[in-house]
Design a protein around this motif. Structure first.
Motif, mmCIF file in Angstrom:
data_model
loop_
_atom_site.group_PDB
_atom_site.id
_atom_site.type_symbol
_atom_site.label_atom_id
_atom_site.label_comp_id
_atom_site.label_asym_id
_atom_site.label_seq_id
_atom_site.Cartn_x
_atom_site.Cartn_y
_atom_site.Cartn_z
ATOM 1 N N LEU A 149 43.925 31.741 41.153
ATOM 2 C CA LEU A 149 42.778 31.878 41.431
ATOM 3 C C LEU A 149 41.843 30.832 41.162
ATOM 4 N N ASP A 153 37.012 32.737 39.640
ATOM 5 C CA ASP A 153 37.719 34.211 39.234
ATOM 6 C C ASP A 153 38.817 34.116 37.065
ATOM 7 N N ALA A 206 41.388 40.089 37.517
ATOM 8 C CA ALA A 206 40.614 39.266 38.127
ATOM 9 C C ALA A 206 39.975 39.518 39.274
ATOM 10 N N ARG A 210 35.604 41.535 39.277
ATOM 11 C CA ARG A 210 35.173 40.933 40.042
ATOM 12 C C ARG A 210 34.577 42.106 40.823
#
Length: 350
Positions: A149, A153, A206, A210
């Motif tokens: 990531l 993130d 994550a 998002r």
């Protein structure tokens, strides 16, 4: 130089055990501060002047470190100055609070954490962590590169408690707890597989933060694959565990099931066999294995034929089950002197 009570090491595993109880009272505070820094990286730690007890147990599985901490209250802070001075401490910590209370601050978030909740923090950015009462935590310390990531993130999931009431938390907590509890006993490949489940779920988390749609995404497939691997692990002792049974239990076709396992580079049947072999290998290495027949161990883990088990065991590990059991028994009395989680030498003894 920190001196600490002996742990034990074998193979590629590194084990470390710190215990404040065994250190003279006048040295305990400094001992405990250094033990925490060695385990999690450089931090400013405030602990009681009269600290009486505390234990840290770590097991390193490849690039992942599993840690259990039981201690009296403490307060930790990682400043920008410490980050700038740190050498190769680019880690992300995933922590399960088992007992006590906590408060974590990072990335403009300041949240209380209850027992049973997980939280994530990034050692590359400033953090404050308060544990104001006696506590127990279980943690995975992961190099940032393992997560895959980027910084933005990771910042979406830091300092945000994750409880079992959420779908991700409901899966993530058992995986983390299982890995930390069994890391010392399980073979390194098994631990790395469980750790990968944790990494996959963090990736999905994550994605969700998002705002990505995970239903048909690679992350969504990873979640399903994680569930399936957990199902297989829970049913290894069932001789009827077949690809058809696994697909039926998850309401997918056998064809789609095989497609999911293409990313593992192995068929579903081979995955099941590999996991059974790993559990048999672990069982045969236990101290009480001498009182159990090889055939008994094979049947316990779902093999219906002892001769078939012996053949595939030899093919996988290069020696017979009996030879492995005897070698494991002999090796328990000889342990190498490993290095600590951050490359420092650790005094070890059986």
């Amino acid at each position: 130089m920190l001196t600490h009570p002996p742990g034990s090491g074998s193979g590629s595993l590194t084990r470390t055990h710190y215990s404040a109880d065994t250190v003279p009272a006048g040295r305990r505070r400094g001992y405990w501060r250094e033990a925490l820094a060695r385990t999690f990286g450089a931090v400013d730690v405030a602990v009681p002047d009269d600290v009486r007890s505390g234990t840290i147990r770590t097991v390193v599985l490849g690039r992942v470190q599993a840690v259990t901490v039981e201690s009296e209250p403490q307060f930790a802070r990682r400043t920008q100055r410490l980050i700038a001075c740190a050498d190769n401490e680019d880690f992300v910590v995933v922590k399960l609070l088992c007992r006590g209370g906590a408060r974590v601050e990072q990335d403009a978030r300041d949240n209380a954490v209850r027992p049973g909740q997980l939280f994530v923090y990034d050692m590359a950015r400033p953090i404050r962590l308060a544990l104001p009462e006696p506590f127990q935590t279980k943690s995975l310390v992961l190099p940032r590169a393992v997560l895959g990531l980027d910084e933005s993130d990771i910042s979406r999931i830091t300092a945000s408690p994750i409880g079992s009431e959420s779908a991700i938390g409901g899966m993530l907590s058992p995986f983390l707890s299982q890995l930390v509890d069994t890391a010392e006993a399980c073979p390194e490949p098994v631990g790395e597989l469980i750790a990968r489940n944790v990494v996959d779920l963090l990736t999905v988390l994550a994605d969700e933060r998002r705002g990505a749609d995970t239903t048909d995404s690679p992350s969504g497939a990873r979640v399903l694959l994680t569930r399936i691997r957990a199902f297989i692990d829970a049913n290894l002792t069932d001789p009827g565990l077949t690809p058809e049974a696994v697909a039926r239990a998850h309401h997918v076709s056998v064809r789609y099931l095989h497609k999911l396992f293409e990313s593992e580079g192995v068929t579903v049947s081979r995955w099941i066999q590999r996991r059974r072999l790993e559990e048999c290998r672990r069982t045969l290495a236990r101290r009480d294995a001498a009182d159990t027949t090889v055939a008994g161990v094979a049947h316990r883990w779902g093999f219906t034929s002892a001769s078939h088990f012996s053949r595939v065991f030899r093919a996988a590990y290069g020696q017979s089950p009996v030879d492995w059991r005897n070698a494991a028994a002999a090796g328990r009395s000889v342990r190498p002197r490993p290095t600590g989680p951050h490359g420092r030498a650790c005094d070890q003894a059986v």
